[in-house]
Design an enzyme around this catalytic site. Structure first.
Site, PDB file in Angstrom:
ATOM      1  CE  LYS A   5      31.178 -26.333 -24.932  1.00 39.33           C
ATOM      2  NZ  LYS A   5      29.755 -26.529 -24.675  1.00 39.33           N
TER       3      LYS A   5
ATOM      4  NE  ARG B  21      23.346 -30.607 -26.721  1.00 36.03           N
ATOM      5  CZ  ARG B  21      24.217 -29.598 -26.643  1.00 36.03           C
ATOM      6  NH1 ARG B  21      24.730 -29.103 -27.760  1.00 36.03           N
ATOM      7  NH2 ARG B  21      24.545 -29.078 -25.486  1.00 36.03           N
TER       8      ARG B  21
ATOM      9  CE1 TYR C   8      44.580 -24.822 -56.499  1.00 34.88           C
ATOM     10  CE2 TYR C   8      44.342 -23.960 -54.262  1.00 34.88           C
ATOM     11  CZ  TYR C   8      44.997 -24.772 -55.185  1.00 34.88           C
ATOM     12  OH  TYR C   8      46.055 -25.529 -54.768  1.00 34.88           O
TER      13      TYR C   8
ATOM     14  CG  MET D 193      45.594 -26.643 -46.845  1.00 36.14           C
ATOM     15  SD  MET D 193      46.436 -28.195 -47.201  1.00 36.14           S
ATOM     16  CE  MET D 193      45.213 -29.062 -48.164  1.00 36.14           C
TER      17      MET D 193
HETATM   18  C1  LIG Z   1      29.233 -25.368 -24.279  1.00 32.47           C
HETATM   19  C2  LIG Z   1      28.276 -25.412 -23.138  1.00 32.47           C
HETATM   20  C3  LIG Z   1      28.081 -24.278 -22.343  1.00 32.47           C
HETATM   21  C4  LIG Z   1      28.633 -22.915 -22.678  1.00 32.47           C
HETATM   22  O1  LIG Z   1      27.801 -22.347 -23.678  1.00 32.47           O
HETATM   23  P1  LIG Z   1      28.089 -20.898 -24.293  1.00 32.47           P
HETATM   24  O2  LIG Z   1      26.954 -20.705 -25.229  1.00 32.47           O
HETATM   25  O3  LIG Z   1      29.401 -20.996 -24.988  1.00 32.47           O
HETATM   26  O4  LIG Z   1      28.104 -19.934 -23.167  1.00 32.47           O
HETATM   27  C5  LIG Z   1      27.290 -24.432 -21.211  1.00 32.47           C
HETATM   28  N1  LIG Z   1      26.693 -25.615 -20.917  1.00 32.47           N
HETATM   29  C6  LIG Z   1      26.842 -26.711 -21.685  1.00 32.47           C
HETATM   30  C7  LIG Z   1      26.152 -27.961 -21.312  1.00 32.47           C
HETATM   31  C8  LIG Z   1      27.627 -26.650 -22.822  1.00 32.47           C
HETATM   32  O5  LIG Z   1      27.746 -27.721 -23.603  1.00 32.47           O
END
Ligand SMILES: *Cc1c(COP(=O)(O)O)cnc(C)c1O
Length: 362
Positions: free
Chosen positions: A29, A128, A253, A301
């Protein structure tokens, strides 16, 4: 940004070897944690990975054409209203995390006149994502809600896997086993609980499929323990200008750094718009000519300023390289200087870093 796909594949193999009884998937992702989902996923496919997890349908749609048909692409966010048809048309597998998701997928199966694969996510204590206890009760009372759905994976997610001694780990495992045991349609499914850190919790947490992310990309998933993985990225910029200062002056800055003695200040072509977080101002370090040097003043930036007083001028002149990650400067250390974790640092690295891939077909 240089991304070593050989090291990435090596990390996947190392994690697979730690969980030999399970299949090892990959979380790709957020554009493969910022490294480029397509080259990352193709390299992992080459290493043997067949289960890929993204968050959004849009991510799955851009990845799917680059993977062979025996790879499964799972969408963690489930089915947004009206998108079931796109999942089916493109051969993408949703992670069902609510009764609404289940209803949408079952009705799509009816409309398509065939059985559809899916993963089912249950909440085991993180509160969650996933079916709540009440939703599991409703599903157990009416299993026909799953008519037309073939559950290939039953999953949940750990909240505290990076803290091995945290009691929630064992508690989530206990609830995961109890809840999945109640859902008859999961009888033939692969169970999956572990992210990267979950793999390191040991065989009790491996089940049949793991979903590592961050460790694939070279970060130690359990900071209190030795890392099981090797670095994957190198991040470099270069020096644009150098100032020789020999009297009291300020830098950047907000006049946030005051020079007292003779100092050489180099201006580097990277800033917070590139994901080099502003919080690294007056805290972070970079490498020039092999030596660690501090960031002076605020990160802007597109620029930041560093102290090259102790670097030979020929090696710290305009055009000379500045290493932001690599040569022993770990993403954990860089992230810490920014007050964050490798996850956030990697996923914020901007499009202005040209990605160069080593060791892959691309
Ligand atoms: C992002 C995610 C993972 C991977 O987690 P890591 O800590 O990066 O290994 C696995 N399962 C779910 C549901 C996730 O959202």
């Amino acid at each position: 940004m240089t991304i070593d796909l050989g090291a990435l594949a090596g990390n996947w193999r190392a994690l697979a070897a730690l969980a030999p009884a399970a299949a090892t998937g990959a979380a790709v992702k957020a554009d493969g944690y910022g490294l480029g989902a397509v080259p990352v996923a193709r390299a992992l496919y080459g290493a043997g990975c067949r289960h890929f997890f993204v968050a959004h349908l849009s991510e799955a749609l851009s990845l799917r054409p680059h993977l062979a048909a025996d790879a499964t692409v799972f969408v963690l966010h489930g089915i947004a209203p009206g998108t079931a048809g796109e999942f089916i048309a493109h051969g993408i597998t949703p992670v069902l995390s609510s009764l609404r998701d289940i209803e949408a997928w079952a009705s799509a199966a009816r409309a398509a006149g065939r059985t559809l694969h899916a993963a089912l996510q249950v909440d085991s204590g993180m509160n969650r994502m996933g079916l709540s206890t009440a939703e599991v009760d409703a599903l157990v009372a009416a299993p026909e809600r799953l008519a037309g759905i073939d559950l290939t994976v039953g999953m949940s997610h750990l909240a505290c896997a990076d803290t091995p001694e945290h009691p929630l780990n064992a508690e989530q495992r206990r609830r995961f086993i109890a809840v999945t045991g109640r859902i008859e349609a999961l009888a033939g499914a692969r169970l999956a609980l572990a992210n990267s850190a979950g793999i390191l919790l040991g065989p009790d947490f491996h089940f049949a499929l793991t979903r590592p992310g961050i460790a694939l990309y070279g970060a130690n998933p359990t900071p209190s323990r030795p890392s099981p993985v090797a670095p994957v990225i190198r991040l470099e910029s270069d020096i644009l200008q150098v100032r020789e200062i020999d009297r009291p002056e300020v830098v950047g800055y907000g006049a946030a750094h005051e020079v007292t003695g003779p100092t050489r200040v180099a201006t580097v072509a990277v800033g917070y718009a590139d994901g080099y977080l502003r919080a690294a101002g007056n805290r972070g370090k970079v490498r020039v000519a092999g030596r660690l040097v501090p960031i002076l003043g605020r990160v802007s930036m597109d620029l930041m300023t560093i102290d090259v007083t102790d670097i030979p001028p020929a090696l710290s002149a305009p055009g000379m390289p500045v290493v932001l990650v690599g040569d022993g400067l770990a993403i954990e250390d860089v992230a810490q200087a920014m007050g964050t974790v490798p996850y956030e640092f990697l996923t914020r690295l901007g499009a202005r870093f040209a990605r160069t891939y080593l060791g892959g077909e691309s």
